[in-house]
Enzyme design. Sequence first.
Site, mmCIF file in Angstrom:
data_model
loop_
_atom_site.group_PDB
_atom_site.id
_atom_site.type_symbol
_atom_site.label_atom_id
_atom_site.label_comp_id
_atom_site.label_asym_id
_atom_site.label_seq_id
_atom_site.Cartn_x
_atom_site.Cartn_y
_atom_site.Cartn_z
ATOM 1 N N ARG A 11 0.826 -1.216 0.000
ATOM 2 C CA ARG A 11 0.000 0.000 0.000
ATOM 3 C C ARG A 11 0.859 1.265 0.000
ATOM 4 N NH1 ARG A 11 -3.909 -0.011 -2.277
ATOM 5 N NH2 ARG A 11 -4.731 1.853 -1.263
ATOM 6 N N ILE A 12 1.799 1.357 0.932
ATOM 7 C CA ILE A 12 2.601 2.576 1.033
ATOM 8 C C ILE A 12 3.594 2.672 -0.116
ATOM 9 C CG2 ILE A 12 4.234 3.878 2.462
ATOM 10 C CD1 ILE A 12 1.311 3.892 3.447
ATOM 11 N N ASP A 32 10.579 -5.959 -4.865
ATOM 12 C CA ASP A 32 9.563 -6.755 -4.166
ATOM 13 C C ASP A 32 9.692 -8.202 -4.617
ATOM 14 O OD1 ASP A 32 7.068 -7.982 -3.241
ATOM 15 O OD2 ASP A 32 6.467 -5.929 -2.775
ATOM 16 N N CYS A 149 1.631 7.294 10.326
ATOM 17 C CA CYS A 149 0.624 8.198 9.772
ATOM 18 C C CYS A 149 -0.086 8.953 10.893
ATOM 19 C CB CYS A 149 -0.380 7.423 8.926
ATOM 20 S SG CYS A 149 -1.161 6.021 9.771
ATOM 21 N N THR A 150 -0.334 8.283 12.009
ATOM 22 C CA THR A 150 -1.042 8.920 13.122
ATOM 23 C C THR A 150 -0.167 9.961 13.807
ATOM 24 O OG1 THR A 150 -2.377 6.922 13.441
ATOM 25 C CG2 THR A 150 -2.320 8.498 15.263
ATOM 26 N N THR A 179 -6.177 -1.769 8.070
ATOM 27 C CA THR A 179 -4.896 -1.849 7.368
ATOM 28 C C THR A 179 -4.609 -3.302 7.010
ATOM 29 O OG1 THR A 179 -3.638 -2.074 9.425
ATOM 30 C CG2 THR A 179 -3.961 0.163 8.579
ATOM 31 N N THR A 208 -1.591 1.846 20.199
ATOM 32 C CA THR A 208 -0.828 2.655 19.240
ATOM 33 C C THR A 208 0.270 3.384 19.989
ATOM 34 O OG1 THR A 208 -0.883 4.507 17.675
ATOM 35 C CG2 THR A 208 -2.497 4.560 19.442
ATOM 36 N N GLY A 209 1.411 3.443 19.369
ATOM 37 C CA GLY A 209 2.522 4.184 19.969
ATOM 38 C C GLY A 209 2.617 5.598 19.444
ATOM 39 N N ARG A 231 -9.882 0.424 15.702
ATOM 40 C CA ARG A 231 -9.885 0.057 14.291
ATOM 41 C C ARG A 231 -11.342 -0.121 13.859
ATOM 42 N NH1 ARG A 231 -5.041 -1.533 11.864
ATOM 43 N NH2 ARG A 231 -3.339 -0.547 13.021
#
Length: 332
Positions: A11-12, A32, A149-150, A179, A208-209, A231
């Site tokens: 995705r990223i 990949d 992202c967060t 995700t 979440t960190g 989530r």
Amino acid sequence: MSKIGINGFGRIGRLVLRAAVDKGASVVAVNDPFIDVNYMVYLFKFDSTHGRFKGTVSAEGGFLVVNGQKITVFSERDPANINWASAGAEYVVESTGVFTTTEKASTHLKGGAKKVVISAPSADAPMFVCGVNLDAYSPDMKVVSNASCTTNCLAPLAKVINDNFEIVEVLMTTVHATTATQKTVDGPSGKLWRDGRGACQNIIPASTGAAKAVGKVIPALNGKLTGMAFRVPTPNVSVVDLTVRLGKGASYDEIKAKVQEAANGPLKGILGYTDEEVVSTDFLSDTHSSVFEPKAGISLNDKFVKLISWYDNEFGYSNRVIDLIKYMQSKD
């Protein structure tokens, strides 16, 4: 601009390539081991969330060709075996989610990469958030992290609030889209049992960190923030709920004014601001790290407020990866 390599075309990885195309950055290689070049073409051309790629993409002679530009394709499992130098790649985006420590990410340097940007939080690599702490970057740093992202959503807003009103303490909740690590139906998930429950059927409390990581990019806030995640069954776009105790009293209108001032000024393009009656899909493919929405927030009194900020957790973040590389190049 220096030439970029991407390790991991998930995705990223794919969205970093889209962001690079949009921003005029040069991606010269992709690695990949699980996707051949024809499958890369398909996955890059069609995206269920962000829509069809608007340019041209094809496979020619083993190369991935995007808008007429040839991109070398590798299929190595071990990053140490990727010959980045042969493709001219200098800055490598480590987007597999696997090689997130300095030691593991440094193996890219063996193949000729000059710098590595980890597109995830790292336990030991220096973390950077655009608009917040880029001035701490030093050219002698070989491996850095673009945080999560967060954290990229939270940190710019926290910086504005702390600079103007002094943050005493913060509890954060991110209502986060699904995700790739989640399960489509119930399945095993190691120690965190409920992380393995069906993503399409449940609201799942998770750790979440991201909030604690803000303390690494804004040292003045170290120990003042923590948070958790829910989530939820949406494919993309998340929202941060920031509950803040302020040191300096301020009306909600005063807070709004300072955030808008930053969004129109020093944080333009990183922190956004909207007065519209928005919902999550309104931010699909939004390139900001964070979009503050005052109508969704509330104030209990002049020192206790709840602030709301939206973010496209895929595309906004991918744009910051390219912005970080551009900044590094300007200093190296």
